[in-house]
Design a protein around this motif. Structure first.
Motif, PDB file in Angstrom:
ATOM      1  N   GLU A 163      46.103  29.659  36.051  1.00 41.03           N
ATOM      2  CA  GLU A 163      45.299  29.780  37.232  1.00 41.03           C
ATOM      3  C   GLU A 163      43.942  30.219  37.127  1.00 41.03           C
ATOM      4  O   GLU A 163      43.174  30.426  37.949  1.00 41.03           O
ATOM      5  N   GLU A 164      43.622  30.519  35.799  1.00 39.97           N
ATOM      6  CA  GLU A 164      42.344  31.070  35.569  1.00 39.97           C
ATOM      7  C   GLU A 164      41.572  29.966  34.862  1.00 39.97           C
ATOM      8  O   GLU A 164      41.943  29.411  34.004  1.00 39.97           O
ATOM      9  N   SER A 165      40.241  29.852  35.703  1.00 38.21           N
ATOM     10  CA  SER A 165      39.435  28.674  35.247  1.00 38.21           C
ATOM     11  C   SER A 165      38.599  29.322  33.983  1.00 38.21           C
ATOM     12  O   SER A 165      38.487  30.697  33.883  1.00 38.21           O
ATOM     13  N   TYR A 166      38.199  28.549  33.471  1.00 40.80           N
ATOM     14  CA  TYR A 166      37.156  28.689  32.230  1.00 40.80           C
ATOM     15  C   TYR A 166      37.962  29.620  31.018  1.00 40.80           C
ATOM     16  O   TYR A 166      37.342  30.659  30.533  1.00 40.80           O
ATOM     17  N   THR A 167      39.156  29.304  30.843  1.00 41.51           N
ATOM     18  CA  THR A 167      39.893  30.039  29.937  1.00 41.51           C
ATOM     19  C   THR A 167      40.224  28.899  28.843  1.00 41.51           C
ATOM     20  O   THR A 167      40.309  27.831  28.858  1.00 41.51           O
ATOM     21  N   THR A 168      40.479  29.476  27.528  1.00 38.01           N
ATOM     22  CA  THR A 168      41.126  28.686  26.469  1.00 38.01           C
ATOM     23  C   THR A 168      42.642  29.385  25.936  1.00 38.01           C
ATOM     24  O   THR A 168      42.801  30.459  25.986  1.00 38.01           O
ATOM     25  N   TRP A 169      43.336  28.323  25.788  1.00 32.46           N
ATOM     26  CA  TRP A 169      44.676  28.639  25.479  1.00 32.46           C
ATOM     27  C   TRP A 169      45.505  27.931  24.518  1.00 32.46           C
ATOM     28  O   TRP A 169      44.990  26.633  24.129  1.00 32.46           O
ATOM     29  N   GLY A 170      46.342  28.568  23.851  1.00 28.06           N
ATOM     30  CA  GLY A 170      46.749  27.994  22.487  1.00 28.06           C
ATOM     31  C   GLY A 170      48.017  28.702  22.063  1.00 28.06           C
ATOM     32  O   GLY A 170      48.520  29.546  22.568  1.00 28.06           O
ATOM     33  N   VAL A 192      52.484  28.596  20.721  1.00 26.27           N
ATOM     34  CA  VAL A 192      53.703  27.909  21.437  1.00 26.27           C
ATOM     35  C   VAL A 192      54.572  29.372  21.685  1.00 26.27           C
ATOM     36  O   VAL A 192      54.788  30.096  20.380  1.00 26.27           O
ATOM     37  N   PRO A 193      54.775  29.820  23.053  1.00 32.87           N
ATOM     38  CA  PRO A 193      54.339  29.104  24.142  1.00 32.87           C
ATOM     39  C   PRO A 193      52.686  29.591  24.144  1.00 32.87           C
ATOM     40  O   PRO A 193      52.301  30.479  23.412  1.00 32.87           O
ATOM     41  N   ALA A 194      52.189  28.842  25.129  1.00 26.43           N
ATOM     42  CA  ALA A 194      50.368  29.020  25.151  1.00 26.43           C
ATOM     43  C   ALA A 194      50.272  30.261  25.577  1.00 26.43           C
ATOM     44  O   ALA A 194      50.876  31.004  26.603  1.00 26.43           O
ATOM     45  N   THR A 195      49.390  31.111  25.011  1.00 29.29           N
ATOM     46  CA  THR A 195      48.871  32.347  25.407  1.00 29.29           C
ATOM     47  C   THR A 195      47.294  32.334  25.585  1.00 29.29           C
ATOM     48  O   THR A 195      46.593  31.339  24.944  1.00 29.29           O
ATOM     49  N   LYS A 196      46.885  32.968  26.450  1.00 25.85           N
ATOM     50  CA  LYS A 196      45.391  32.742  26.755  1.00 25.85           C
ATOM     51  C   LYS A 196      44.536  33.336  25.181  1.00 25.85           C
ATOM     52  O   LYS A 196      44.720  34.656  24.940  1.00 25.85           O
ATOM     53  N   ILE A 197      43.691  32.639  24.757  1.00 29.17           N
ATOM     54  CA  ILE A 197      42.925  33.229  23.471  1.00 29.17           C
ATOM     55  C   ILE A 197      41.528  33.812  23.986  1.00 29.17           C
ATOM     56  O   ILE A 197      41.197  34.802  23.312  1.00 29.17           O
ATOM     57  N   SER A 198      40.882  33.040  24.878  1.00 33.73           N
ATOM     58  CA  SER A 198      39.537  33.856  25.339  1.00 33.73           C
ATOM     59  C   SER A 198      39.059  33.164  26.527  1.00 33.73           C
ATOM     60  O   SER A 198      39.809  32.249  27.032  1.00 33.73           O
ATOM     61  N   ASN A 199      37.967  33.926  27.197  1.00 30.08           N
ATOM     62  CA  ASN A 199      37.364  33.183  28.307  1.00 30.08           C
ATOM     63  C   ASN A 199      36.115  32.456  27.849  1.00 30.08           C
ATOM     64  O   ASN A 199      35.405  33.009  26.723  1.00 30.08           O
ATOM     65  N   ASN A 200      35.870  31.152  28.238  1.00 31.38           N
ATOM     66  CA  ASN A 200      34.918  30.219  27.997  1.00 31.38           C
ATOM     67  C   ASN A 200      33.501  30.653  28.433  1.00 31.38           C
ATOM     68  O   ASN A 200      32.474  30.220  27.759  1.00 31.38           O
TER      69      ASN A 200
END
Length: 53
Positions: free
Chosen positions: A19-26, A28-36
């Motif tokens: 639900e967080e816009s402007y983020t990068t996920w990757g 298994v399972p996907a976790t938040k990597i950074s804010n864009n």
């Protein structure tokens, strides 16, 4: 649900809503990597969208 302007890495497994816009996920399972973008850039982009519409 996946929010607008979300980047998901190749091969990532998304197991919950993002639900967080402007983020990068990757991963298994996907976790938040950074804010864009910084908060200032997001606010500026939203103001520009309102002017163009």
């Amino acid at each position: 649900m996946i929010a607008d302007h979300v980047t998901i890495g190749a091969g990532a497994v998304v197991v919950k809503s993002i639900e967080e816009s402007y983020t990068t996920w990757g991963g298994v399972p996907a976790t938040k990597i950074s804010n864009n973008f910084s908060v200032e850039n997001i606010d500026r982009e939203n103001r520009v969208k309102k002017v163009k519409v």
